[in-house]
Design an enzyme around this catalytic site. Sequence first.
Site, short mmCIF file in Angstrom:
data_model
loop_
_atom_site.label_atom_id
_atom_site.label_comp_id
_atom_site.label_asym_id
_atom_site.label_seq_id
_atom_site.Cartn_x
_atom_site.Cartn_y
_atom_site.Cartn_z
CG ASP A 1 -2.24 0.84 0.84
OD1 ASP A 1 -2.61 1.08 0.73
OD2 ASP A 1 -2.94 0.67 1.89
CG ASP B 1 -5.03 -5.94 2.61
OD1 ASP B 1 -5.79 -6.70 3.51
OD2 ASP B 1 -4.61 -5.28 3.49
CG ASP C 1 -2.08 -7.10 9.44
OD1 ASP C 1 -2.34 -7.98 8.75
OD2 ASP C 1 -1.41 -6.05 9.35
#
Length: 738
Positions: free
Chosen positions: A416, A491, A554
């Site tokens: 990102d 994502d 994560d």
Amino acid sequence: MKRTLLTVAAIVCLAFNADAQISIAKGWKINIGDSPEWSSPTFNDADWKAANVSVPWEANGYPGHDGFGWYRNHVVIPTWLKEKAFLKDSLRISLANVDDRDEVFLNGKLIGRLGGAKGDIRTSGNWGPREYKISANDPAILWGKENLIAVRIFDRDGDGGMYGTNYKIGMVDITDGIAYDAGSDFWFGDKGLVGKTIKLTASNTDTFSGRLSVLLTDPETGGIISQQSADANFAKGRPFNFPFRVVAPQAKSYRLDYNFEDAKTGTTVSYTESTPYILTPPVSSKPRINGADVFAARPGNPFLYLIPATGAKPLKYKVDGLPDGLKLNPATGVITGSVPAAGTYPVTFTVSNLRGSKTKAFNIVIGNTIGLTPALGWNSWNAWGLSVDDAKVRTAAKTMTDKLAAHGWAYVNIDDGWESAARLPDGRITTNSKFPDMKALTDYVHGLGLRMGIYSSPGDATCGGYLGSLDHELQDAQTYAEWGMDYLKYDWCAYSKVAPRPDLTALKKPYYVMTEALAKLNRDILHSFCQYGMGKVWEWGAQVGGNSWRTTGDIEDTWQSMSGIGFRQDAAAPFSQPGHFNDPDMLVVGKVGWGPRLHNSRLTFDEQYTHISLWSLLASPLLIGCDMGQLDKFTLNLLTNDEVIAIDQDALGKGALPTVKNANYQIWVKELKGGAKAIGLFNMSDSYQTISLDKTSPELSGFTKFRDVWRQQYMVVSGKTLSAKVAPHGVLLLRVEK
């Protein structure tokens, strides 16, 4: 969740005063939901569930929960904390990591929220460690009595709750300004010599003087190996540097304790780390061909493959049986072109130099399934977060070419932070100023023989707030193909606004839409699902076109996070297969930090061996998450062991499964092509222990050759058992053959 910022000091290891604090890691209770009365000390929480605050609330029995939840803990705050402190003004409460947003109450009084940020708990704040201070004279503190700490949390998606290791109450002290800057890399000499330079720094206006001692001990025996000390004087802007060197008697990790005793206050400020050790043997000057035994492309699509080979340069490359449409550059080992007809094409690689030559049988598979082995590469997120830019990606690509591509590493993936603020008038997505020419960057990466990856979200925004692909899926896919992309990380993020409480059909939909878009391209782009394991994605990811899929939230660079993720992959493991792999998230070795400030991985060196071993056994994509411009010798040792990589890249594509799983140790077994097995013996405890396997056990029955993969040497195993002493949180990784 996918975090947008991680607030960790760059290379500074914050000191602590063990004499002026108490631990509050135990005694927590949890309840899911939201009620204002849960902040009150008079509320009866007897029926609340006991909480393990070292792991997210999903692991506490609330899988998939997003929204509000509360933690409560009844804690006696002793008066001696204030009495023993040099400064008696403020009390500090540390609460590890909050995921995502919080409000903290002491005996019903709000004492802190959102990590100091402003805004609504549903939309403001971010994941990260929490520390709140309150005046020692505040009547909310009941000195010497029971106090109620209540934490209200709102989680957006993915993992949630409060988890980690730093749960403490203590007094704010002048020595809080002291930190150990231990970020310099260790260096290695001959015969076990290892050393580094550490710094004592001050962030406040005080001047400090005292004595620094460094103690090296053997964690296996408790014996002292070395003691060194020096007078230390330092102040803000004037650090104290202490270079030291020690001789490590064996190739294992030793404990380093730093203790500074401040002359003014008598306070001891401490920090502990361990010494690295190298197991991977040096690369031979003779040619060796590394990497997988197979590579796939779709008929007629561009083909790019760099033959991974080591040995003294220059190397010469040759391929026998190369199908029509492909050509080899004999000086670089890069194969390019396209093959129009589907089929399996057996070829033979030959690599030679002045020291000899080496051959390897290899299959080029042209068909509908690509990504037959897990992706090997780099992703920008764990190092740079949203601060990634063109220069950092070029550095990663050049470093991969110089140091890693010869071992099979091939993908350079931008996460990102590359997207522009708005689309072009025709709806096309474009880059922001950090990436002035994405096509030129991709051409540069391809020119090195490497492949390129990019990131997006099926929502209208990414996790970092940049443009997502919602309603532009085909258009974005076409843009990626025009730029030359080979990999897409997709994502979930803001798609939660489209499907706030998704059923299985809703979970599949955005990934199926992008899979269809990618299928219309004249280019192979691996499709990596990043949706944190929702809906047991491993059971349906392959059907929806995933080449890999995240099975978890994560990762962060702690033992609790890495082990909690890695050793919970049993349910997903059976679904691993060529072209479709479970992804327990990216690697957290080397210098990480989620940008722009970096620090050395907080995993111990033993834990980093475990990390790479376990991910390889699981047939996971291996995506390096560190600053490639600062690859130290130890991290290179982890990433360039060709026998370890071969376990991950095995053509069967099977994930390991546990055969022994208890609190002290675990044994995971992976079936390999040709009937061999890879076996990991993992020490889950905090002390050395001997782990043994009977030769007649299911893991070893019928096998006669036992190879220590990290050391790349066969073990002499006499008697009826294979036994090994394994370091705390460490591993013995074996390959066994008949």
